[in-house]
Enzyme design. Structure first.
Site, PDB file in Angstrom:
ATOM      1  N   ALA A 145       0.855  -1.195   0.000  1.00 52.71           N
ATOM      2  CA  ALA A 145       0.000   0.000   0.000  1.00 52.71           C
ATOM      3  C   ALA A 145       0.882   1.232   0.000  1.00 52.71           C
ATOM      4  CB  ALA A 145      -0.919   0.009   1.223  1.00 52.71           C
ATOM      5  N   CYS A 146       0.649   2.129  -0.954  1.00 53.49           N
ATOM      6  CA  CYS A 146       1.393   3.388  -1.017  1.00 53.49           C
ATOM      7  C   CYS A 146       0.404   4.544  -0.842  1.00 53.49           C
ATOM      8  CB  CYS A 146       2.146   3.517  -2.340  1.00 53.49           C
ATOM      9  SG  CYS A 146       1.088   3.724  -3.791  1.00 53.49           S
ATOM     10  N   PRO A 147       0.882   5.767  -0.624  1.00 54.01           N
ATOM     11  CA  PRO A 147      -0.026   6.876  -0.347  1.00 54.01           C
ATOM     12  C   PRO A 147      -1.074   7.126  -1.436  1.00 54.01           C
ATOM     13  CG  PRO A 147       2.185   7.486   0.283  1.00 54.01           C
ATOM     14  CD  PRO A 147       2.282   6.161  -0.421  1.00 54.01           C
TER      15      PRO A 147
END
Length: 589
Positions: free
Chosen positions: A132-134
């Site tokens: 999960a990335c921003p």
């Protein structure tokens, strides 16, 4: 029996590599004070060895060797991190692997065949992972693909859940989690971890899992820690100890992650209102006015959501209410996104403090998360924002806004250089996100130049590298040339991560070339006085009339920076690198 290890090199295609690496493992074991020897399969005898490790491959026939003492390490695993490979073997011999080794022993006692026992004892490690990335776009899915490919190369099995911008995909099953040996959380934002209570959990950024995949697996095996809590525990109870240690930047990115959809939707809606004319929204009741008001409504929620989810990242659900309230107060006090950031951290740590230190009788415990903590923390945040924080931060935000509004050409060019360069330093990493967040935050003040510099600069790396693969095609492998074509499309979409595969292989040349191109683009955007109303969309926002002023000059700025990056890297790239890479892979196994 004291720990002693017999290493048996066994690989049909790379026998010499297996022997060298077996000796390396034996030397490392001896440095730890263990008894370790290396023997060929034909000469191997169990003797009093407590562990028998095949280096390379498991043979079809193990002869008289005891199945319950056998382990296997791949050549690639040892090549990447021999210490971690050895530690895994030692952990398995004294830890969780003993239980899995007990099954073969019982099977033998019951009369099962030795071959079946070995198959169970030497089953590959199974991992589960979350990425999960921003923004929930590029890094999330690229890291997931890298982990899948890395696991296949190392002989492991893995299931990966992606928590992207469209929600969770490939959600991990209870069965997969139950049989997992390790959990990898390759995340730049907070994710729920209650599912992994009792499992060995390793955390790392998405960029690390993407660029150094083999090392991520090795460190997971060597350094994973058992997740606290119970399977029935709430997400907040299980994850709170980890959240407290995750740091300022991760909490900030969690807030940014939830804020971005509002900013993108609001920005594009406002840009769409300009289709009917730059001032068409002033006519009440018109479609342009509706689009403008809807976009402004989205922008109005931006700061409260930012603050709310910063607090949520710190304290879980108890932090959400005071965070949202603090963010709304930041808007009311005109302290902007800076005030929202302060309110979010203030609310989060106050809520966390109250959760930890307020002790109530069991019969009243249910009141704590829904009444006592939200009430006290919201009251405290409100008082602090009104009487202490709000006014100074509002003055700072106003001063910054005034500076940006009144700065001359020289200052604008300098700011453009800084923003454009920052967007290219780490290709979607912390520095890139800091420049982007700063630019997005200024959209609420009608300052549109920083956003133009950020998006133009962020498009340069992927487009520039694609240009390099076209200009110096002989210096790249066929797969790199194909990756260059994909990188070009990603660059047009404002996804800098298209350049990551090239930066991972050759960072000392790729990164400086990208920075030079981004800095040039940022400077030109400032000189051309470009302003961008949409925070995302890449080159395609130019299809919306008036979304950006002087679109041809904006395209020229992007083209100039991309061409500089492409030419520089085409010249600097070493011609022999493409040929050297396969040789390295062969030795590594």
């Amino acid at each position: 029996m004291s720990t002693s290890i017999l290493f048996i090199p066994n690989h049909t295609a790379k026998a010499a590599n297996a022997l060298i690496l077996a000796r390396k493992l034996a030397s490392l074991a001896q440095e730890k004070g263990l008894r370790a020897e290396v023997a060929a399969l034909s000469d191997a005898a169990a003797g009093d060895f407590s562990r028998i490790v095949f280096v390379g491959q498991l043979p079809e026939q193990i002869g008289a060797l005891p199945a319950d003492r056998i382990a296997v390490v791949g050549l690639q695993e040892v090549s990447e991190n021999a210490s971690a490979a050895l530690q895994r073997v030692l952990n398995e011999s004294g830890g969780s692997a003993q239980s899995s080794a007990a099954a073969p022993a019982a099977a033998l006692a019951a009369g099962a065949t030795a071959a079946a026992a070995v198959s169970v004892a030497s089953k590959p490690l199974h991992f589960v992972a979350i990425t999960a990335c921003p923004t929930g776009v590029a890094h999330t899915f690229m890291a997931a693909d890298a982990l899948k490919q890395g696991a296949a190369k190392l002989g492991y099995t893995i299931d990966v859940e992606t928590q992207g911008s469209v929600g969770a995909k490939s959600i991990l099953s209870e069965e997969s989690i139950a049989r997992a040996d390790y959990v990898i959380l390759a995340t730049d934002i907070e994710v729920g971890t209650s599912r992994f209570a009792g499992k060995k959990v390793y955390r790392c950024p998405t960029g690390f899992a993407l660029k150094q995949t083999d090392k991520a697996f090795a460190e997971a095996v060597a350094n994973a820690r058992v997740q606290g809590g119970s399977a029935a525990a709430s997400a907040g109870q299980a994850a709170a100890p980890v959240k407290e240690k995750s740091g300022f930047y991760k909490h900030l990115l969690t807030g940014v992650s939830f804020m971005l959809p509002l900013v993108v939707a609001g920005g594009l809606l406002i840009a769409m209102s300009f289709i009917f004319g730059i001032n068409a929204f002033e006519e009440k009741g018109s479609l342009a006015a509706v689009l403008m008001e809807t976009g402004k409504a989205a922008f109005g929620l931006m700061v409260p959501i930012l603050a709310g989810y910063i607090a949520y990242s710190i304290a879980d659900r108890p932090g959400l209410a005071p965070g949202l309230i603090g963010g709304a107060l930041a808007v009311q006090l005109q302290s902007g996104f800076l005030g929202g950031i302060v309110a979010g951290f203030l609310a989060g740590y106050l809520a966390l403090l109250l959760v930890k230190h307020i002790k109530l009788p069991v019969t009243m415990e249910a009141l704590k998360p829904i009444l006592i903590v939200p009430l006290i923390s919201s009251l405290a945040v409100g008082l602090i924002m009104f009487y202490i924080v709000g006014e100074p931060v509002a003055q700072l935000f106003a001063a910054m806004n005034n500076f940006l509004t009144s700065m001359g050409t020289a200052n604008a060019v300098l700011l453009g250089v800084i923003i454009g360069a920052m967007m290219c330093v780490d290709l979607g990493g912390p520095i890139n996100k800091a420049a982007y967040t700063f630019s997005v935050g200024l959209l609420t003040t009608q300052n549109y130049f920083p956003m133009a510099a950020a998006m133009a600069g962020g498009m340069v790396p992927a487009i520039g590298i694609a240009i390099a693969t076209m200009l110096a095609k002989r210096k790249f492998t066929e797969s790199e040339v194909s990756a260059g074509k994909a990188s070009f499309v990603l660059g047009l979409c404002f996804i800098s991560e298209g350049a990551i595969p090239f930066a991972a292989r050759d960072p000392m040349r790729v990164i400086p070339c990208c920075i030079a191109g981004g800095a040039l683009t940022g400077a030109l955007v400032a000189l051309f006085q470009n302003e961008l109303h949409a925070p995302h969309g890449g080159i395609f926002v130019l299809l919306i009339p008036n979304a950006i002023n002087k679109p041809l000059m904006y395209l020229l700025a992007i083209a100039a920076g991309s061409l500089l990056t492409g030419v520089l890297y085409a010249v600097l790239k070493r011609k022999d690198q493409a040929a050297a890479a396969p040789a390295i892979e062969t030795v590594a196994g």
